[in-house]
Design a protein around this motif. Sequence first.
Motif, PDB file in Angstrom:
ATOM      1  N   LEU A 135       1.688  -8.605 -11.348  1.00  0.00           N
ATOM      2  CA  LEU A 135       2.778  -8.285 -10.429  1.00  0.00           C
ATOM      3  C   LEU A 135       2.488  -6.935  -9.783  1.00  0.00           C
ATOM      4  O   LEU A 135       1.546  -6.247 -10.155  1.00  0.00           O
ATOM      5  CB  LEU A 135       4.101  -8.221 -11.198  1.00  0.00           C
ATOM      6  N   GLN A 136       3.322  -6.575  -8.814  1.00  0.00           N
ATOM      7  CA  GLN A 136       3.178  -5.259  -8.200  1.00  0.00           C
ATOM      8  C   GLN A 136       4.294  -4.361  -8.698  1.00  0.00           C
ATOM      9  O   GLN A 136       5.473  -4.707  -8.607  1.00  0.00           O
ATOM     10  CB  GLN A 136       3.255  -5.378  -6.676  1.00  0.00           C
ATOM     11  N   ARG A 137       3.908  -3.232  -9.214  1.00  0.00           N
ATOM     12  CA  ARG A 137       4.890  -2.301  -9.754  1.00  0.00           C
ATOM     13  C   ARG A 137       5.021  -1.104  -8.817  1.00  0.00           C
ATOM     14  O   ARG A 137       4.022  -0.534  -8.387  1.00  0.00           O
ATOM     15  CB  ARG A 137       4.446  -1.820 -11.135  1.00  0.00           C
ATOM     16  N   ILE A 138       6.247  -0.752  -8.513  1.00  0.00           N
ATOM     17  CA  ILE A 138       6.491   0.465  -7.727  1.00  0.00           C
ATOM     18  C   ILE A 138       7.112   1.500  -8.658  1.00  0.00           C
ATOM     19  O   ILE A 138       8.120   1.223  -9.308  1.00  0.00           O
ATOM     20  CB  ILE A 138       7.439   0.204  -6.538  1.00  0.00           C
ATOM     21  N   THR A 186       0.873  -1.179   0.000  1.00  0.00           N
ATOM     22  CA  THR A 186       0.000   0.000   0.000  1.00  0.00           C
ATOM     23  C   THR A 186       0.905   1.223   0.000  1.00  0.00           C
ATOM     24  O   THR A 186       2.129   1.104   0.113  1.00  0.00           O
ATOM     25  CB  THR A 186      -0.895   0.044   1.256  1.00  0.00           C
ATOM     26  N   ASP A 187       0.295   2.383  -0.087  1.00  0.00           N
ATOM     27  CA  ASP A 187       1.078   3.616  -0.081  1.00  0.00           C
ATOM     28  C   ASP A 187       1.904   3.755   1.193  1.00  0.00           C
ATOM     29  O   ASP A 187       2.948   4.387   1.185  1.00  0.00           O
ATOM     30  CB  ASP A 187       0.148   4.836  -0.228  1.00  0.00           C
ATOM     31  N   GLU A 188       1.418   3.148   2.276  1.00  0.00           N
ATOM     32  CA  GLU A 188       2.154   3.261   3.544  1.00  0.00           C
ATOM     33  C   GLU A 188       3.504   2.548   3.468  1.00  0.00           C
ATOM     34  O   GLU A 188       4.396   2.829   4.253  1.00  0.00           O
ATOM     35  CB  GLU A 188       1.346   2.659   4.705  1.00  0.00           C
ATOM     36  N   ASP A 189       3.636   1.603   2.555  1.00  0.00           N
ATOM     37  CA  ASP A 189       4.903   0.886   2.421  1.00  0.00           C
ATOM     38  C   ASP A 189       5.984   1.743   1.774  1.00  0.00           C
ATOM     39  O   ASP A 189       7.171   1.487   1.954  1.00  0.00           O
ATOM     40  CB  ASP A 189       4.705  -0.376   1.584  1.00  0.00           C
ATOM     41  N   LEU A 190       5.567   2.737   1.002  1.00  0.00           N
ATOM     42  CA  LEU A 190       6.554   3.492   0.221  1.00  0.00           C
ATOM     43  C   LEU A 190       7.605   4.187   1.075  1.00  0.00           C
ATOM     44  O   LEU A 190       8.804   4.071   0.785  1.00  0.00           O
ATOM     45  CB  LEU A 190       5.846   4.481  -0.713  1.00  0.00           C
ATOM     46  N   PRO A 191       7.200   4.911   2.137  1.00  0.00           N
ATOM     47  CA  PRO A 191       8.237   5.553   2.967  1.00  0.00           C
ATOM     48  C   PRO A 191       9.171   4.539   3.610  1.00  0.00           C
ATOM     49  O   PRO A 191      10.368   4.806   3.775  1.00  0.00           O
ATOM     50  CB  PRO A 191       7.434   6.284   4.048  1.00  0.00           C
ATOM     51  N   VAL A 192       8.639   3.371   3.962  1.00  0.00           N
ATOM     52  CA  VAL A 192       9.461   2.333   4.568  1.00  0.00           C
ATOM     53  C   VAL A 192      10.507   1.854   3.560  1.00  0.00           C
ATOM     54  O   VAL A 192      11.690   1.699   3.888  1.00  0.00           O
ATOM     55  CB  VAL A 192       8.579   1.150   5.025  1.00  0.00           C
ATOM     56  N   ILE A 193      10.050   1.634   2.330  1.00  0.00           N
ATOM     57  CA  ILE A 193      10.983   1.183   1.289  1.00  0.00           C
ATOM     58  C   ILE A 193      12.011   2.272   0.996  1.00  0.00           C
ATOM     59  O   ILE A 193      13.202   2.000   0.840  1.00  0.00           O
ATOM     60  CB  ILE A 193      10.210   0.793   0.016  1.00  0.00           C
ATOM     61  N   GLU A 194      11.538   3.520   0.955  1.00  0.00           N
ATOM     62  CA  GLU A 194      12.468   4.640   0.720  1.00  0.00           C
ATOM     63  C   GLU A 194      13.558   4.673   1.782  1.00  0.00           C
ATOM     64  O   GLU A 194      14.738   4.872   1.471  1.00  0.00           O
ATOM     65  CB  GLU A 194      11.715   5.976   0.729  1.00  0.00           C
ATOM     66  N   VAL A 202       2.275   2.702  -6.137  1.00  0.00           N
ATOM     67  CA  VAL A 202       2.278   1.265  -6.409  1.00  0.00           C
ATOM     68  C   VAL A 202       1.073   0.950  -7.281  1.00  0.00           C
ATOM     69  O   VAL A 202       0.041   1.601  -7.179  1.00  0.00           O
ATOM     70  CB  VAL A 202       2.199   0.405  -5.121  1.00  0.00           C
ATOM     71  N   ALA A 203       1.230  -0.024  -8.139  1.00  0.00           N
ATOM     72  CA  ALA A 203       0.144  -0.373  -9.046  1.00  0.00           C
ATOM     73  C   ALA A 203       0.354  -1.795  -9.516  1.00  0.00           C
ATOM     74  O   ALA A 203       1.444  -2.355  -9.406  1.00  0.00           O
ATOM     75  CB  ALA A 203       0.134   0.578 -10.237  1.00  0.00           C
ATOM     76  N   GLY A 204      -0.693  -2.378 -10.030  1.00  0.00           N
ATOM     77  CA  GLY A 204      -0.590  -3.705 -10.609  1.00  0.00           C
ATOM     78  C   GLY A 204      -0.045  -3.621 -12.019  1.00  0.00           C
ATOM     79  O   GLY A 204      -0.242  -2.630 -12.709  1.00  0.00           O
ATOM     80  N   ALA A 205       0.661  -4.636 -12.456  1.00  0.00           N
ATOM     81  CA  ALA A 205       1.159  -4.669 -13.830  1.00  0.00           C
ATOM     82  C   ALA A 205       1.316  -6.124 -14.226  1.00  0.00           C
ATOM     83  O   ALA A 205       1.847  -6.928 -13.458  1.00  0.00           O
ATOM     84  CB  ALA A 205       2.490  -3.937 -13.943  1.00  0.00           C
TER      85      ALA A 205
END
Length: 618
Positions: free
Chosen positions: A194-197, A91-99, A180-183
């Motif tokens: 798949l999941q695309r970031i 989810t969008d909440e994962d993005l800062p963690v990944i960053e 994030v989006a599906g692809a």
Amino acid sequence: MPASGGCDRPCLGRPDKLRASHDQGSVGRENDMTLPFKPQNGPVSLEALRHSVSHIMADAVLRLFPEGKVAIGPSIEHGFYYDFDLPRALTDEDLPVIEAEMRKVVAEAGDFLMSTMTREEASQRLADSGQKYKVELLADIPEGEEITFYNHGTWADLCEGPHVENAKQIRNDAFKLTSVAGAYWRGDSNNAMLQRIYGTAWFSKKDLRLYMDYLEEIKKRDHRRLGRELDLFSLNPDFGAGLVFWHAKLGHVRRQLEQWWWDLHYADNYWPVYTPHVAGESVFEQSGHLENYADMIWAPMLVDNRPHRVKPMNCPGHVTIFNAKRHSYRDLPVRYAELGTVYRYEPSGTLHGMLRVRGFTQDDAHIFCTPEQLADEIVGVLEMVHTILSTFGYEYTAYLATRPEKYLGTDEIWEHALEALKIAAARKELELEDDPGGGVFYGPKIDFKIKDALGREWQGPTVQVDFNLPDRFDIQYNDSDNNLKRPVMVHRAIFGSMERFVGGLIEHFGAWFPLWLCPTPVAVLPITEEQMPAGAELQQRLTAAGFKSVLTANGPLRKRVRESELEKIPYMAVLGGREVEEGKVNLRIHGVKEQKTMSIDDFIQYLTDKRNSKSLDY
RNA sequence: GCCAGAGUAGCUCAGGGGUAGAGCUCUGCUUUCGUAAAGCAGUGGUCACGAGUUCAAAUCUCGUCUCUGGCUCCA
């Protein structure tokens, strides 16, 4: 960290997309040519930087999800992405963690090093680490080509590069993950999702900020947002998804466009025609639409026990009119024009405001002519294309789409049509980019791409030669030698669809429509009720001259100025005691620094001139 | 169509198992004002829809619809 593999090597999908709704074609272009700012250069190309950041991201994601699998991760316009197969949905909440994880990776990564290995070694290595997508990618690399990996820290990725030399060249404050989006794997809807970031990366913090500002500006101009805020259009689920309601103000815009469009077509000797919105199914069987595009045609309805369809195209109707009488060669060329409303079943997930809808009006025209007349007819279309696009300040590029693998018609007729398109373009000194094999099965075409005020490309006008429908409907004319012959048919649309074009105009102008289109060009603002009579008189004069206006003395002037600005009314005509006494107005004009004071007559003349010249400024 | 997220007043949003809240808009009154927000009061909601769980559902579960971001597709 186990080796995982490649990135964008056998380039899959189309990594040149910014937004599907805008980039409706498949023509790639150089990175960042379209931005309103010039990004800073670095020690390597922006593509290499972004590609490297995608590796860093993949490394970070697999640190967080060790059982994850990676697919492809190329650089794209303004950024990059990487596709993953992960144990849970992001989810969008994962993005800062990944960053945050990425910043750690950047700090530790050090050099980006290339290594080569044999196909067997590589295959073994990827298989051992369970990277099944990479194994597939490896298999796609042609025999004899070198198998290269790029490594940083403990990460190794099947990839042909290029990359930054050292992770130090990646600034921790100049990249950002955006969504994030599906692809689908390999872009094929039969494959796994798949999941695309998505992310963006730059050489400086400042460029990142400028880019984020640019995205903000795009958001502000989003036609859906402006459409709601300014009461321009709406969609109504009870009526149906993808069906547009044009509200009064946008109705005005459309009406002005249509009037102008008809004027241009009359000047070029087109005739208006009107055709039914539904037709017996056999019509679309005969045209071939049912066979080729069944999925796009709305479901049949039974009328008198016979299936009927809502029309997905206007051409069969125009052909029917042409075929209603025997034509002499003296009649040709015949030019039919119609603002024809068609309905197409677009998949639910693709609908988007006014830009991707299920019912829309094409500014359609069909020309029936002899092969000899073809080039002249195309010249006429190219001229109208130029007239229309330049009026809005659109830059454009033309693409010549040639014969695809599957096609109808003889080599001679394709050659002739292609030649006619080229001759016409040459006569108008129009440069044609190549779109090899991009033609439709029934004929070659010239497609236009237009670039809006924010540098984004949109699908534009199209002019297509058709060898299919004339055969299918057995269209004929009687030539001077008294033999029945087959005319050539040209389809063309310039706006494309009113919905998409006007949706684009909203974004292009940020809803500040040029005066000739502007729904409410003037706000008449008496300072107090005392100037109301003068205000009413001014409004009457404006109405008589064909300009709509609003008139209000309610509330403080400051508030009304603010409201008028937010309503995107370009001219504020302020009437105070002074102005009334002198028979003048004080004007606050959008985009003009100084206020002007002029007589009512001069004001009306000023507006009239701006309108008649279709001026792009106020 | 596929993956994921969302749906509370016209708009932007808060709330969250015990019969609904803010700001803006809108209406009325007061204010008569010189270039981006005057004051007061009021109207307005089956909390997308349908089922289920529960003494009780806007809140939990399932389904449907629509929207959002992408993917696939767009004659």
